[in-house]
Write a protein that holds these residues in place. Structure first.
Motif, mmCIF file in Angstrom:
data_model
loop_
_atom_site.group_PDB
_atom_site.id
_atom_site.type_symbol
_atom_site.label_atom_id
_atom_site.label_comp_id
_atom_site.label_asym_id
_atom_site.label_seq_id
_atom_site.Cartn_x
_atom_site.Cartn_y
_atom_site.Cartn_z
ATOM 1 N N ARG A 11 45.471 44.152 43.834
ATOM 2 C CA ARG A 11 45.466 45.149 42.407
ATOM 3 C C ARG A 11 43.875 45.737 42.278
ATOM 4 N NH1 ARG A 11 49.410 41.433 39.470
ATOM 5 N NH2 ARG A 11 47.201 40.841 38.816
ATOM 6 N N PRO A 12 43.450 46.419 43.339
ATOM 7 C CA PRO A 12 42.081 46.658 43.215
ATOM 8 C C PRO A 12 41.641 47.447 41.940
ATOM 9 C CG PRO A 12 43.029 47.969 44.855
ATOM 10 C CD PRO A 12 44.089 47.054 44.528
ATOM 11 N N SER A 13 42.517 48.087 41.449
ATOM 12 C CA SER A 13 42.002 48.769 40.243
ATOM 13 C C SER A 13 41.746 47.932 39.056
ATOM 14 C CB SER A 13 43.225 49.984 39.508
ATOM 15 O OG SER A 13 44.274 49.086 39.312
ATOM 16 N N MET A 14 42.131 46.788 39.132
ATOM 17 C CA MET A 14 41.514 45.552 38.182
ATOM 18 C C MET A 14 40.192 45.103 38.257
ATOM 19 S SD MET A 14 44.631 45.132 36.481
ATOM 20 C CE MET A 14 44.560 43.714 35.808
ATOM 21 N N ALA A 42 32.912 52.886 51.248
ATOM 22 C CA ALA A 42 33.910 53.617 51.581
ATOM 23 C C ALA A 42 35.516 53.122 51.838
ATOM 24 C CB ALA A 42 33.602 54.663 52.781
ATOM 25 N N ALA A 43 35.351 51.966 52.369
ATOM 26 C CA ALA A 43 36.615 51.197 52.671
ATOM 27 C C ALA A 43 37.010 50.557 51.316
ATOM 28 C CB ALA A 43 36.347 50.121 53.487
ATOM 29 N N ALA A 44 36.121 50.153 50.353
ATOM 30 C CA ALA A 44 36.476 49.790 49.413
ATOM 31 C C ALA A 44 37.155 50.638 48.237
ATOM 32 C CB ALA A 44 35.461 48.900 48.399
ATOM 33 N N GLU A 45 36.843 51.898 48.287
ATOM 34 C CA GLU A 45 37.162 52.930 47.666
ATOM 35 C C GLU A 45 38.395 53.444 48.178
ATOM 36 O OE1 GLU A 45 34.040 55.985 45.686
ATOM 37 O OE2 GLU A 45 33.947 56.101 47.877
ATOM 38 N N ARG A 46 38.693 53.382 49.515
ATOM 39 C CA ARG A 46 40.141 53.763 50.160
ATOM 40 C C ARG A 46 41.126 52.880 49.677
ATOM 41 N NH1 ARG A 46 36.784 55.628 54.249
ATOM 42 N NH2 ARG A 46 37.123 53.358 55.483
ATOM 43 N N GLU A 47 40.600 51.619 49.358
ATOM 44 C CA GLU A 47 41.630 50.578 48.887
ATOM 45 C C GLU A 47 41.655 50.371 47.618
ATOM 46 O OE1 GLU A 47 43.433 48.309 50.558
ATOM 47 O OE2 GLU A 47 42.607 48.922 52.715
ATOM 48 N N GLY A 48 41.096 51.282 46.610
ATOM 49 C CA GLY A 48 41.494 51.488 45.427
ATOM 50 C C GLY A 48 40.552 51.030 44.483
ATOM 51 N N PHE A 49 39.356 50.306 44.732
ATOM 52 C CA PHE A 49 38.400 49.726 44.050
ATOM 53 C C PHE A 49 37.488 50.842 43.492
ATOM 54 C CE2 PHE A 49 39.158 46.104 46.990
ATOM 55 C CZ PHE A 49 39.341 45.115 45.908
ATOM 56 N N GLU A 50 36.960 50.465 41.921
ATOM 57 C CA GLU A 50 35.943 51.249 41.345
ATOM 58 C C GLU A 50 34.546 50.477 41.987
ATOM 59 O OE1 GLU A 50 33.702 51.717 36.965
ATOM 60 O OE2 GLU A 50 35.802 51.050 37.170
#
Length: 76
Positions: A44-47, A59-67
């Motif tokens: 749950r990367p938004s957490m 860029a990869a982390a952003e694509r996975e949903g991380f801030e």
């Protein structure tokens, strides 16, 4: 250790780390860092925020949903 957590190189991290390079064109260590973050947040990367100074990993982390929290002098 306020602000970050250490994640062991579990089977789950290693298995995910082997799949991520194909999805995001990451190098080995970067793939394991992203895999560990995904395991730490229970997918749950938004957490969770993600810190890196590497633009490809960012860029990869952003694509996975991380801030992202970008470090000064981040590589391109």
């Amino acid at each position: 250790r306020k602000g970050w957590s250490e994640v062991a190189a579990s089977d789950q991290v290693l298995e995910l780390g082997m799949r991520l390079p194909r999805l995001h064109h990451l190098r080995g260590a970067d793939s394991l860092q992203l895999a560990a973050a995904l395991v730490a947040c229970r997918h749950r990367p938004s957490m969770m925020k993600f810190f890196t100074m590497d633009s490809r990993l960012a860029a990869a982390a952003e694509r996975e949903g991380f801030e992202l929290v970008r470090g000064e002098g981040a590589s391109r």
